[in-house]
Structure formats: C-alpha cells, structure tokens
Design a protein around this motif. Structure first.
Motif, PDB file in Angstrom:
ATOM      1  N   TRP A   1       0.923  -1.296   0.089  1.00 26.23           N
ATOM      2  CA  TRP A   1      -0.112   0.112  -0.225  1.00 26.23           C
ATOM      3  C   TRP A   1       1.046   1.248  -0.025  1.00 26.23           C
ATOM      4  O   TRP A   1       0.450   2.117  -0.656  1.00 26.23           O
ATOM      5  CB  TRP A   1      -0.833   0.065   1.205  1.00 26.23           C
ATOM      6  CG  TRP A   1      -1.561   1.196   1.616  1.00 26.23           C
ATOM      7  CD1 TRP A   1      -2.693   1.543   0.731  1.00 26.23           C
ATOM      8  CD2 TRP A   1      -1.327   2.444   1.999  1.00 26.23           C
ATOM      9  NE1 TRP A   1      -3.235   2.868   1.240  1.00 26.23           N
ATOM     10  CE2 TRP A   1      -2.382   3.540   2.013  1.00 26.23           C
ATOM     11  CE3 TRP A   1      -0.407   2.726   2.927  1.00 26.23           C
ATOM     12  CZ2 TRP A   1      -2.289   4.409   2.716  1.00 26.23           C
ATOM     13  CZ3 TRP A   1      -0.180   3.863   3.581  1.00 26.23           C
ATOM     14  CH2 TRP A   1      -1.183   4.792   3.588  1.00 26.23           C
ATOM     15  N   TYR A   2       1.954   1.288   0.861  1.00 27.82           N
ATOM     16  CA  TYR A   2       2.888   2.465   1.001  1.00 27.82           C
ATOM     17  C   TYR A   2       3.359   2.611  -0.462  1.00 27.82           C
ATOM     18  O   TYR A   2       3.452   3.790  -1.061  1.00 27.82           O
ATOM     19  CB  TYR A   2       3.708   2.181   1.890  1.00 27.82           C
ATOM     20  CG  TYR A   2       4.879   3.311   1.882  1.00 27.82           C
ATOM     21  CD1 TYR A   2       4.767   4.439   2.425  1.00 27.82           C
ATOM     22  CD2 TYR A   2       6.167   2.923   1.425  1.00 27.82           C
ATOM     23  CE1 TYR A   2       5.686   5.550   2.616  1.00 27.82           C
ATOM     24  CE2 TYR A   2       7.054   4.014   1.228  1.00 27.82           C
ATOM     25  CZ  TYR A   2       6.951   5.259   1.734  1.00 27.82           C
ATOM     26  OH  TYR A   2       7.903   6.052   1.862  1.00 27.82           O
TER      27      TYR A   2
ATOM     28  N   GLU B   1       2.543   1.656  -3.340  1.00 20.14           N
ATOM     29  CA  GLU B   1       1.652   2.207  -4.482  1.00 20.14           C
ATOM     30  C   GLU B   1       1.060   3.583  -4.344  1.00 20.14           C
ATOM     31  O   GLU B   1       1.008   4.120  -5.300  1.00 20.14           O
ATOM     32  CB  GLU B   1       0.569   1.055  -4.723  1.00 20.14           C
ATOM     33  CG  GLU B   1       0.983  -0.357  -5.134  1.00 20.14           C
ATOM     34  CD  GLU B   1      -0.332  -1.078  -5.418  1.00 20.14           C
ATOM     35  OE1 GLU B   1      -1.499  -0.697  -5.644  1.00 20.14           O
ATOM     36  OE2 GLU B   1      -0.114  -2.441  -5.035  1.00 20.14           O
ATOM     37  N   THR B   2       0.948   3.656  -2.937  1.00 17.33           N
ATOM     38  CA  THR B   2       0.244   5.249  -2.708  1.00 17.33           C
ATOM     39  C   THR B   2       1.253   6.364  -2.732  1.00 17.33           C
ATOM     40  O   THR B   2       0.908   7.514  -3.396  1.00 17.33           O
ATOM     41  CB  THR B   2      -0.459   5.014  -1.182  1.00 17.33           C
ATOM     42  OG1 THR B   2      -1.169   4.121  -1.051  1.00 17.33           O
ATOM     43  CG2 THR B   2      -1.269   6.351  -0.920  1.00 17.33           C
ATOM     44  N   PHE B   3       2.502   6.131  -2.331  1.00 18.15           N
ATOM     45  CA  PHE B   3       3.519   7.227  -2.184  1.00 18.15           C
ATOM     46  C   PHE B   3       4.513   7.180  -3.102  1.00 18.15           C
ATOM     47  O   PHE B   3       5.226   8.184  -3.654  1.00 18.15           O
ATOM     48  CB  PHE B   3       4.048   7.111  -0.783  1.00 18.15           C
ATOM     49  CG  PHE B   3       3.216   7.584   0.428  1.00 18.15           C
ATOM     50  CD1 PHE B   3       2.712   8.817   0.407  1.00 18.15           C
ATOM     51  CD2 PHE B   3       2.539   6.573   1.154  1.00 18.15           C
ATOM     52  CE1 PHE B   3       1.975   9.055   1.525  1.00 18.15           C
ATOM     53  CE2 PHE B   3       1.876   6.657   2.166  1.00 18.15           C
ATOM     54  CZ  PHE B   3       1.312   8.033   2.198  1.00 18.15           C
ATOM     55  N   LYS B   4       4.797   6.126  -3.790  1.00 16.09           N
ATOM     56  CA  LYS B   4       5.868   5.769  -4.840  1.00 16.09           C
ATOM     57  C   LYS B   4       5.169   5.503  -6.207  1.00 16.09           C
ATOM     58  O   LYS B   4       5.787   5.657  -7.183  1.00 16.09           O
ATOM     59  CB  LYS B   4       6.645   4.627  -4.597  1.00 16.09           C
ATOM     60  CG  LYS B   4       7.631   4.639  -3.076  1.00 16.09           C
ATOM     61  CD  LYS B   4       8.478   5.698  -2.984  1.00 16.09           C
ATOM     62  CE  LYS B   4       9.199   6.007  -1.840  1.00 16.09           C
ATOM     63  NZ  LYS B   4      10.312   6.910  -1.793  1.00 16.09           N
ATOM     64  N   HIS B   5       3.803   5.276  -6.374  1.00 15.53           N
ATOM     65  CA  HIS B   5       3.008   5.130  -7.420  1.00 15.53           C
ATOM     66  C   HIS B   5       3.807   3.972  -8.193  1.00 15.53           C
ATOM     67  O   HIS B   5       3.884   3.803  -9.435  1.00 15.53           O
ATOM     68  CB  HIS B   5       2.949   6.429  -8.443  1.00 15.53           C
ATOM     69  CG  HIS B   5       2.528   7.416  -7.545  1.00 15.53           C
ATOM     70  ND1 HIS B   5       1.136   7.548  -7.119  1.00 15.53           N
ATOM     71  CD2 HIS B   5       3.149   8.699  -7.163  1.00 15.53           C
ATOM     72  CE1 HIS B   5       1.115   8.651  -6.312  1.00 15.53           C
ATOM     73  NE2 HIS B   5       2.202   9.318  -6.337  1.00 15.53           N
ATOM     74  N   MET B   6       4.150   2.982  -7.573  1.00 17.29           N
ATOM     75  CA  MET B   6       4.778   1.677  -8.276  1.00 17.29           C
ATOM     76  C   MET B   6       4.473   0.560  -7.716  1.00 17.29           C
ATOM     77  O   MET B   6       4.090   0.466  -6.541  1.00 17.29           O
ATOM     78  CB  MET B   6       6.299   2.008  -8.041  1.00 17.29           C
ATOM     79  CG  MET B   6       6.876   2.843  -9.008  1.00 17.29           C
ATOM     80  SD  MET B   6       8.638   2.950  -8.820  1.00 17.29           S
ATOM     81  CE  MET B   6       8.988   3.543  -7.248  1.00 17.29           C
ATOM     82  N   LYS B   7       4.293  -0.589  -8.591  1.00 19.02           N
ATOM     83  CA  LYS B   7       3.893  -1.769  -8.074  1.00 19.02           C
ATOM     84  C   LYS B   7       4.811  -3.019  -7.914  1.00 19.02           C
ATOM     85  O   LYS B   7       5.156  -3.182  -9.133  1.00 19.02           O
ATOM     86  CB  LYS B   7       2.613  -2.249  -8.850  1.00 19.02           C
ATOM     87  CG  LYS B   7       1.686  -3.398  -8.330  1.00 19.02           C
ATOM     88  CD  LYS B   7       0.957  -4.278  -9.462  1.00 19.02           C
ATOM     89  CE  LYS B   7      -0.553  -3.097  -9.089  1.00 19.02           C
ATOM     90  NZ  LYS B   7      -1.145  -3.111  -8.120  1.00 19.02           N
TER      91      LYS B   7
ATOM     92  N   GLN C   1      13.749  -0.008 -10.692  1.00 23.34           N
ATOM     93  CA  GLN C   1      12.598  -0.298 -11.369  1.00 23.34           C
ATOM     94  C   GLN C   1      12.726  -0.886 -12.484  1.00 23.34           C
ATOM     95  O   GLN C   1      13.956  -0.786 -13.006  1.00 23.34           O
ATOM     96  CB  GLN C   1      11.495   1.010 -11.357  1.00 23.34           C
ATOM     97  CG  GLN C   1      12.299   2.140 -11.962  1.00 23.34           C
ATOM     98  CD  GLN C   1      11.203   3.352 -11.974  1.00 23.34           C
ATOM     99  OE1 GLN C   1      10.099   3.230 -12.197  1.00 23.34           O
ATOM    100  NE2 GLN C   1      11.664   4.604 -11.465  1.00 23.34           N
TER     101      GLN C   1
ATOM    102  N   THR D   1       8.757  -3.729 -11.712  1.00 27.57           N
ATOM    103  CA  THR D   1       7.519  -2.929 -11.468  1.00 27.57           C
ATOM    104  C   THR D   1       6.644  -2.785 -12.541  1.00 27.57           C
ATOM    105  O   THR D   1       5.673  -1.890 -12.896  1.00 27.57           O
ATOM    106  CB  THR D   1       8.221  -1.318 -11.076  1.00 27.57           C
ATOM    107  OG1 THR D   1       8.625  -0.914 -12.174  1.00 27.57           O
ATOM    108  CG2 THR D   1       8.958  -1.328 -10.093  1.00 27.57           C
TER     109      THR D   1
END
Length: 251
Positions: A127-128, A130-136, A210, A215
């Motif tokens: 969650w962190y 994806e929410t703050f780094k916008h990476m999966k 990445q 990612t």
C-alpha cells in the motif's frame, strides 16, 4: 585472560554433573550420529538482531532472484533498493522473533500468528509503495483468496512456514555461529552493513529500483474481461493482450 563463567556456560561442560540440562536430540541414520537440537528459548543481543535482519533480508533477496532465474531464465534485482537485500524479509523475520516470543512453545499458534504478521507487513508495504511511490512491485491479482492483489493465501502460508523456520531453526543456528565471531568483528560488520544500507536507502529514495520484472506487474495483469474483441477480426484475447503489453513496454 580470565573469564567469568555463567551457569549456562557451566552446563556445557560434562565435568559439572547435575548442571547439565536435558536437551532434545535424535539419532540420524544418514549422519550416523546423535544430533542435539538447538534450543530456541534464548535472548538475542542487539548486534545479533541487526545481523539477523541482514541475513533474513539476504535470504529473501536470494529467494526472489532465484524465482525469476528458474521461471524466466533471467537475473532480476528485485526490490526497491539496489543492494542484495530485501528489507521486508529482514523486518518481518526480526519482528516475528521479538513479538511472538511469548507464543514460542505454542507451535500452531505461532504459525498462524506469523501468517497474520507477515500479511500485515506485506499489505502495508505494498500500500505504501503504490500510494506514495506510485509503483507496483508485486501483484497477486488472479491468485486464490487475494486482497487487492497485495496479499494472497498462498503467499501468506509460504511466509508462515518460512517464518517458523526462521524462529525455530535459522535464528538459533545463526546465533550459534555469530557467537563464535569476535565481538570487534561483529561490531565492524554491523557498522559497515548499516552504513551501506543507509546509503542505499537514501539513493533508492530518489532513484528507486524499477524496470522489467520489477515494477511492470500492472501491464501483465490487465483483466481479460476488460478486453473486447470482435469475432469478425479473428483475433484471440490472449494475442491482443500480448500486443497491449508490448505497446506498454515500448511507451
């Protein structure tokens, strides 16, 4: 050089009858000898916790890299950082040892608590990122019993077994090995590893690791029900999905 022996030290000597504790053991036909079990009822020092963090983080990195080598035949440096460590494994392993110490004699309860703890750590980390780094960095979409693609039942159970192995087997094993290393050498190792880790963390914060296999999970997990294909075109959804993935890589 004089050394003050503790009661635990004296128990190691056979010439002190009456002080020896009963240790569980089994006879190994393969090794043709009696193997004494390591006692997992122990307290770890701060330096041991630090070194265990890096040991677990390195083992996790080897595991993740190994999966890609076996499945894809390529080396992929997994994780947000560039060093040979995955902090989520180190943090989860050390937290398991510290937080679940009171349940250590209840093996089944420990297993399910490890499953819960690792699931919370993995979900929060995903969650962190994806929410703050916008990476999966991972996606369990399509796996049985997954929650938002961040955790799944299969992964949680694997972490449960791995976590118990860390608590009952690996941590005592590495603790015994680390006790044989001189204090100054262990202190130097802790300082060097922490400095390298901090440098990696600072650099990775601005330039996260990445790329393909790291990612790009979002592109490979496009739901099939979102792909609409006309039968007149004679194109299968799998082929179209592959074309979309290739286009996203080029972009």
């Amino acid at each position: 050089m004089e050394r003050t022996l503790t009661l635990d030290d004296l128990r190691e000597f056979e010439q002190y009858p009456g002080l020896a504790v009963d240790r569980k053991a089994h006879f190994s036909r393969f090794a043709n000898k009696t193997i004494v079990h390591r006692d997992y009822h122990r307290n770890y020092t701060l330096m041991t916790y630090i070194l265990l963090f890096f040991i677990f983080a390195f083992i996790g990195w080897i595991w993740e890299v190994g999966i890609h080598i076996v499945e894809d035949g390529v080396f992929v440096n997994r994780g947000t950082m560039f060093g040979p460590w995955l902090p989520i494994y180190g943090f989860g392993g050390v937290c398991g040892i510290i937080l679940l110490k009171r349940f250590i004699d209840h093996h089944v309860a420990t297993f399910f608590l490890v499953v819960g703890l690792c699931s919370v750590v993995e979900y929060a980390t995903s969650w962190y990122l994806e929410t703050f780094k916008h990476m999966k960095y991972w996606d369990y979409t399509g796996y049985f019993c997954n929650i938002n693609g961040r955790i799944c039942l299969e992964g949680a159970l694997i972490f449960g077994f791995a976590g118990c192995a860390g608590i009952y087997i690996m941590a005592p094993f590495f603790d015994d090995l680390l006790k044989k290393i001189p204090f100054k050498a262990k202190l130097a190792a802790c300082v060097i590893l922490v400095v390298l880790f901090c440098c990696d963390a600072v650099y990775s914060k601005a330039n996260p690791n990445q790329g393909k296999g790291i990612t790009d999970y979002a592109a490979y997990n496009l739901p099939f029900h979102r792909v609409v294909v006309s039968e007149e075109l004679g194109v299968r959804s799998e082929e179209l999905l592959e074309a979309l993935v290739c286009a996203s890589d080029i972009a």
